[in-house]
Each structure stands twice: as C-alpha cells, then as structure tokens.
Design a protein around this motif. Structure first.
Motif, mmCIF file in Angstrom:
data_model
loop_
_atom_site.group_PDB
_atom_site.id
_atom_site.type_symbol
_atom_site.label_atom_id
_atom_site.label_comp_id
_atom_site.label_asym_id
_atom_site.label_seq_id
_atom_site.Cartn_x
_atom_site.Cartn_y
_atom_site.Cartn_z
ATOM 1 N N GLY A 160 44.167 16.062 15.473
ATOM 2 C CA GLY A 160 45.533 16.465 15.159
ATOM 3 C C GLY A 160 46.464 15.322 14.821
ATOM 4 N N PHE A 161 45.945 14.073 14.829
ATOM 5 C CA PHE A 161 46.740 12.895 14.433
ATOM 6 C C PHE A 161 47.955 12.658 15.333
ATOM 7 C CE2 PHE A 161 45.312 15.260 10.605
ATOM 8 C CZ PHE A 161 44.297 14.403 10.180
ATOM 9 N N PHE A 162 47.921 13.147 16.564
ATOM 10 C CA PHE A 162 49.110 13.092 17.406
ATOM 11 C C PHE A 162 49.394 11.692 17.944
ATOM 12 C CE2 PHE A 162 47.491 17.436 17.865
ATOM 13 C CZ PHE A 162 48.613 18.154 17.502
ATOM 14 N N ARG A 163 50.671 11.384 18.108
ATOM 15 C CA ARG A 163 51.073 10.228 18.895
ATOM 16 C C ARG A 163 50.952 10.626 20.367
ATOM 17 N NH1 ARG A 163 54.817 10.335 14.676
ATOM 18 N NH2 ARG A 163 54.821 8.433 13.401
ATOM 19 N N PRO A 164 50.571 9.698 21.253
ATOM 20 C CA PRO A 164 50.404 10.064 22.659
ATOM 21 C C PRO A 164 51.650 10.695 23.276
ATOM 22 C CG PRO A 164 49.453 7.908 22.247
ATOM 23 C CD PRO A 164 50.180 8.304 20.987
ATOM 24 N N GLY A 165 52.818 10.098 23.022
ATOM 25 C CA GLY A 165 54.045 10.636 23.622
ATOM 26 C C GLY A 165 54.348 12.048 23.166
ATOM 27 N N ASP A 166 54.053 12.345 21.895
ATOM 28 C CA ASP A 166 54.338 13.673 21.362
ATOM 29 C C ASP A 166 53.447 14.730 21.988
ATOM 30 O OD1 ASP A 166 56.123 12.386 19.768
ATOM 31 O OD2 ASP A 166 54.907 12.482 17.949
ATOM 32 N N LEU A 167 52.244 14.329 22.382
ATOM 33 C CA LEU A 167 51.270 15.277 22.910
ATOM 34 C C LEU A 167 51.752 15.908 24.223
ATOM 35 C CD1 LEU A 167 48.520 16.010 21.686
ATOM 36 C CD2 LEU A 167 47.462 14.531 23.377
ATOM 37 N N PHE A 168 52.566 15.174 24.969
ATOM 38 C CA PHE A 168 52.957 15.645 26.294
ATOM 39 C C PHE A 168 54.221 16.504 26.292
ATOM 40 C CE2 PHE A 168 50.012 12.277 27.023
ATOM 41 C CZ PHE A 168 49.273 12.726 28.100
ATOM 42 N N VAL A 169 54.831 16.673 25.131
ATOM 43 C CA VAL A 169 55.956 17.614 25.031
ATOM 44 C C VAL A 169 55.535 18.882 24.297
ATOM 45 C CG1 VAL A 169 57.686 15.786 25.115
ATOM 46 C CG2 VAL A 169 56.822 16.540 22.900
ATOM 47 N N LEU A 170 54.261 18.950 23.883
ATOM 48 C CA LEU A 170 53.774 20.126 23.173
ATOM 49 C C LEU A 170 53.670 21.323 24.109
ATOM 50 C CD1 LEU A 170 50.901 19.082 20.730
ATOM 51 C CD2 LEU A 170 53.257 19.692 20.211
ATOM 52 N N GLN A 171 54.216 22.440 23.668
ATOM 53 C CA GLN A 171 54.099 23.707 24.381
ATOM 54 C C GLN A 171 53.377 24.701 23.471
ATOM 55 O OE1 GLN A 171 58.456 23.392 24.871
ATOM 56 N NE2 GLN A 171 58.115 24.166 26.949
ATOM 57 N N ASP A 229 54.695 26.999 28.469
ATOM 58 C CA ASP A 229 53.841 26.090 29.228
ATOM 59 C C ASP A 229 53.382 24.941 28.336
ATOM 60 O OD1 ASP A 229 53.966 27.470 31.622
ATOM 61 O OD2 ASP A 229 52.226 28.730 31.152
ATOM 62 N N TYR A 230 53.205 23.783 28.955
ATOM 63 C CA TYR A 230 52.734 22.614 28.214
ATOM 64 C C TYR A 230 51.226 22.706 27.990
ATOM 65 C CZ TYR A 230 57.295 20.568 29.201
ATOM 66 O OH TYR A 230 58.639 20.331 29.265
ATOM 67 N N LEU A 231 50.748 22.073 26.912
ATOM 68 C CA LEU A 231 49.321 22.128 26.594
ATOM 69 C C LEU A 231 48.481 21.360 27.609
ATOM 70 C CD1 LEU A 231 50.209 23.315 23.822
ATOM 71 C CD2 LEU A 231 48.403 21.929 22.792
ATOM 72 N N PHE A 232 49.017 20.243 28.107
ATOM 73 C CA PHE A 232 48.241 19.404 29.007
ATOM 74 C C PHE A 232 48.994 19.157 30.310
ATOM 75 C CE2 PHE A 232 46.832 18.393 24.694
ATOM 76 C CZ PHE A 232 45.482 18.689 24.816
ATOM 77 N N LEU A 233 48.258 19.253 31.407
ATOM 78 C CA LEU A 233 48.827 19.136 32.753
ATOM 79 C C LEU A 233 50.074 20.009 32.899
ATOM 80 C CD1 LEU A 233 48.451 15.334 33.599
ATOM 81 C CD2 LEU A 233 46.820 17.187 33.945
ATOM 82 N N PRO A 234 49.970 21.295 32.631
ATOM 83 C CA PRO A 234 51.145 22.174 32.687
ATOM 84 C C PRO A 234 51.730 22.325 34.092
ATOM 85 C CG PRO A 234 49.143 23.475 32.475
ATOM 86 C CD PRO A 234 48.738 22.051 32.275
ATOM 87 N N ALA A 235 50.953 22.008 35.105
ATOM 88 C CA ALA A 235 51.445 22.140 36.483
ATOM 89 C C ALA A 235 52.385 21.001 36.862
ATOM 90 C CB ALA A 235 50.270 22.202 37.456
ATOM 91 N N ARG A 236 52.490 19.988 36.001
ATOM 92 C CA ARG A 236 53.354 18.843 36.312
ATOM 93 C C ARG A 236 54.598 18.880 35.421
ATOM 94 N NH1 ARG A 236 50.912 15.287 39.645
ATOM 95 N NH2 ARG A 236 48.631 15.350 39.808
ATOM 96 N N PRO A 237 55.729 19.339 35.969
ATOM 97 C CA PRO A 237 56.955 19.421 35.159
ATOM 98 C C PRO A 237 57.505 18.063 34.747
ATOM 99 C CG PRO A 237 57.410 19.921 37.472
ATOM 100 C CD PRO A 237 55.920 19.849 37.339
ATOM 101 N N ASN A 238 57.209 17.026 35.520
ATOM 102 C CA ASN A 238 57.644 15.676 35.167
ATOM 103 C C ASN A 238 56.692 15.154 34.093
ATOM 104 O OD1 ASN A 238 58.079 12.867 34.991
ATOM 105 N ND2 ASN A 238 58.754 12.755 37.116
ATOM 106 N N ARG A 239 57.126 15.221 32.832
ATOM 107 C CA ARG A 239 56.227 14.878 31.736
ATOM 108 C C ARG A 239 55.937 13.385 31.654
ATOM 109 N NH1 ARG A 239 53.326 18.416 31.790
ATOM 110 N NH2 ARG A 239 52.468 17.898 29.753
ATOM 111 N N ALA A 240 56.861 12.569 32.116
ATOM 112 C CA ALA A 240 56.593 11.128 32.138
ATOM 113 C C ALA A 240 55.446 10.832 33.098
ATOM 114 C CB ALA A 240 57.846 10.364 32.542
ATOM 115 N N TYR A 241 55.422 11.533 34.236
ATOM 116 C CA TYR A 241 54.341 11.330 35.199
ATOM 117 C C TYR A 241 53.035 11.912 34.668
ATOM 118 C CZ TYR A 241 51.781 10.996 39.571
ATOM 119 O OH TYR A 241 50.838 10.679 40.521
ATOM 120 N N ALA A 242 53.121 13.056 33.978
ATOM 121 C CA ALA A 242 51.922 13.648 33.368
ATOM 122 C C ALA A 242 51.297 12.657 32.390
ATOM 123 C CB ALA A 242 52.281 14.957 32.662
ATOM 124 N N TYR A 243 52.138 12.009 31.597
ATOM 125 C CA TYR A 243 51.664 10.993 30.650
ATOM 126 C C TYR A 243 50.971 9.860 31.403
ATOM 127 C CZ TYR A 243 51.856 7.524 26.860
ATOM 128 O OH TYR A 243 51.524 6.593 25.915
#
Length: 337
Positions: A160-171, A229-243
């Motif tokens: 998907g050519f994603f940047r890492p940071g963008d991947l963690f805000v994907l819903q 819901d987020y695509l990755f680690l949806p149980a962690r609302p703190n997306r910076a920590y999920a990253y």
C-alpha cells in the motif's frame, strides 16, 4: 519598572504551546511537539541561553548552524533544528516581538534514502515473522508479543506504499474495496487523513485486498473491525504508543532475521518498508512515475531523489535486457502462504 526581554527559550515555549493546541485539534501529530522539545533542550537552549530574541540575527544563526555541524550532525538533522528555530522566530514576528525575520541559513540537502529490503531479504523477513508467530522463538516487547498482526502490517504496508505514521491513524472507514473490472483486478482505495501536504487517495496493489480481508476478519473475532476502529492495535487508543509498540516489535523481528542493518551500514526501520514498496514497483514493468507518485502520496521529484536513486543498473537489469526477451511481471511483494 523595565520589563525583562523575551529570550529565545521563552519564545520557543510559546511555539511549543501553540503546537500542543494544534495537536489537540488534530492539525498536527503528538510526535511534532515531542521533537520540538527535544530540539530546544538538546541544541537551542545550550547555544542561545538567555539571549534576547531581538539579538538573534543572521550572523548568530550562521554561528548556530556551524555549531551544529561541528557536533557531527547530518544535514537533514541540522535542517530540522533550523526549521524549529524558524518557526519560533516567525511566531515571534507575528506577535510583534521582533521587527523582521532574520535570514535562516540552510545546509545543503543531500538525498539520503532509507535502505530498502531486496526481494530475498523481504521474503526472509516474512518467513522469520511466520516462525515467531508460532513461538519458534517467542518474541515480545514488554507485554506485547509479536503475533500475526505484525506480519499483516508489514505486507499491508508494502502493498500500500504507506508511511509508517500514516498507517496508525487508518480506520476501517478510510478503506474502500474497489471491485475488479476490464482494466484490472480489485484493489483498495484508502482515503487516509492528509499527510506531507498530500490528500489524494492511496491506491494499493491488488494483493492488499486479501490482506485487508484477513485483518478485518481477525479484528471482528476480537470485537473490533467497526468503521471507527483502527486497522492496527485497535485496543490502544494512544496511537503514539501503538506506533512505539510496533516499532519496537519490528526491531526485534529484524534482529531475529539479522536484518537490522543494510549492506552500507544504514539501519533498517519501518520506513524501509515504504522504500521497499516503491522500489519494487520501479523494478517491475514500465511503471508511470506520475501514477506511482500519486498512488503513494508523494511526488515524481521525491521518487527520483529518494527511491529511484537507490536503483542500480544491475538491480534493474530486467529492463536493461528487455530487448533480448520479454520481461515477466513478478509480484515480489505478495506474502508467502
């Protein structure tokens, strides 16, 4: 009583406070404020000290740049620090603290592309991740064991050519499955939040459809998979920590695969997956750079400077030899079964 002059540190604190407000209203990412604080503490305060902001001129800024260079910092790091200084001075000008903006020195920008994985390394990494999922060996960062989710993230990112940071805000609401037609197979249209000045939809490779279907099925089994819901680690609302969890897990996986560093000594990171995605496409068939740039939310100039620049005549020999026999399209990004 004469008011104390505004120092650079005081003006920087106001800039950081403004950045925190932008984070709260969703205009910027939390990492930006963290980077600001880091640059102020490590570099700006030791140099400027209590210097009044009215005393900071072009000469002072050139001295600051030279001091950073003497520390052995790379041009990209110096540019990032000077960018922060520029923001502080610009805000001070807007607030009437200084009459005009001094000229900000710019170090020469040298293209420093992050190292990509070649086809063998990429498939080796996927094989190692598959073994880790089965506990051979079991690997975890703190209380977060590496499971199938990391392999899904890796393959989804490469397709998907994603940047890492963008991947963690994907819903899930950002994802649309576009059915196949006479022009080609099904693919994903990803209307992700704007990033790096780009807001166009991301267009994935066809194999991303199957990867996404697997992600969605696994999430629904755990009670997630809803539109917000987020695509990755949806149980962690703190997306910076999920990253951070994924970043640390990925480094552990790289260590298991003996892929922490590239041949030239540069470190592999999550961003290497985006570089891998784009360079793979450049190596396969006659890819239109404008189309690739738009699909990956970047520009033709950036592809030429940071992605195509890493390709050698040998790595692209299929095109070089194409007059002898037709080249065969090979989807090297497809994950192993």
């Amino acid at each position: 009583m004469t008011a104390k002059p505004t120092t650079f540190s005081m003006a920087a604190a106001a800039t950081i406070a403004d950045g925190e407000t932008r984070v709260r209203i969703g205009q910027n990412k939390p990492q930006m404020v963290s980077d600001y604080r880091d640059r102020l503490r490590k570099h700006c305060e030791p140099f400027f000290g209590k210097t009044p902001i009215t005393k900071i001129d072009a000469r002072k800024l050139r001295d600051f740049r030279d001091t950073l260079a003497a520390k052995g910092l790379k041009a990209t790091s110096i540019a990032a620090i000077l960018s922060f200084v520029s923001k502080v001075l610009r805000m001070a000008h807007e607030d009437g603290l200084i009459r005009q903006m001094p000229a900000i020195p710019r170090p020469p920008q040298k293209a420093s592309p992050r190292p990509a994985f070649n086809r063998h390394q990429y498939h080796h990494l996927l094989s190692v991740l598959k073994k880790i999922e089965k506990g051979k060996p079991a690997v975890a960062w703190k209380s977060s064991p590496i499971d199938r989710e990391l392999r899904d993230l890796v393959t989804f990112m490469v397709n998907g050519f994603f940047r890492p940071g963008d991947l963690f805000v994907l819903q899930h609401k950002h994802i649309t499955i576009v059915p196949g037609d006479t022009d080609g197979p099904a693919y994903l249209r990803v209307d992700a939040p704007p990033s790096k000045g780009h807001a166009d939809p991301i267009i994935t490779m066809p194999v991303a459809v199957a990867i996404y279907a697997r992600i969605l099925q696994a999430q629904k089994a755990k009670g997630f998979g809803k539109a917000d819901d987020y695509l990755f680690l949806p149980a962690r609302p703190n997306r910076a920590y999920a990253y951070e969890v994924i970043r640390r897990q990925f480094r552990l996986a790289l260590a298991q695969a003996d892929l922490l560093t590239a041949v030239n000594g540069d470190e592999h990171s999550l961003y290497s997956l985006r570089h891998t995605a784009i360079t793979m496409r450049l190596q396969q068939g006659d890819v239109d750079l404008v189309t690739l740039a738009r699909a990956a939310r970047t520009s033709v100039e950036m592809i030429d400077r940071f992605y195509a620049s890493s390709l050698t005549a040998e790595s692209n020999r299929a095109k070089l030899f194409s007059f002898r026999r037709p080249t065969r399209y090979l989807d090297v990004s497809a994950p192993p079964a």
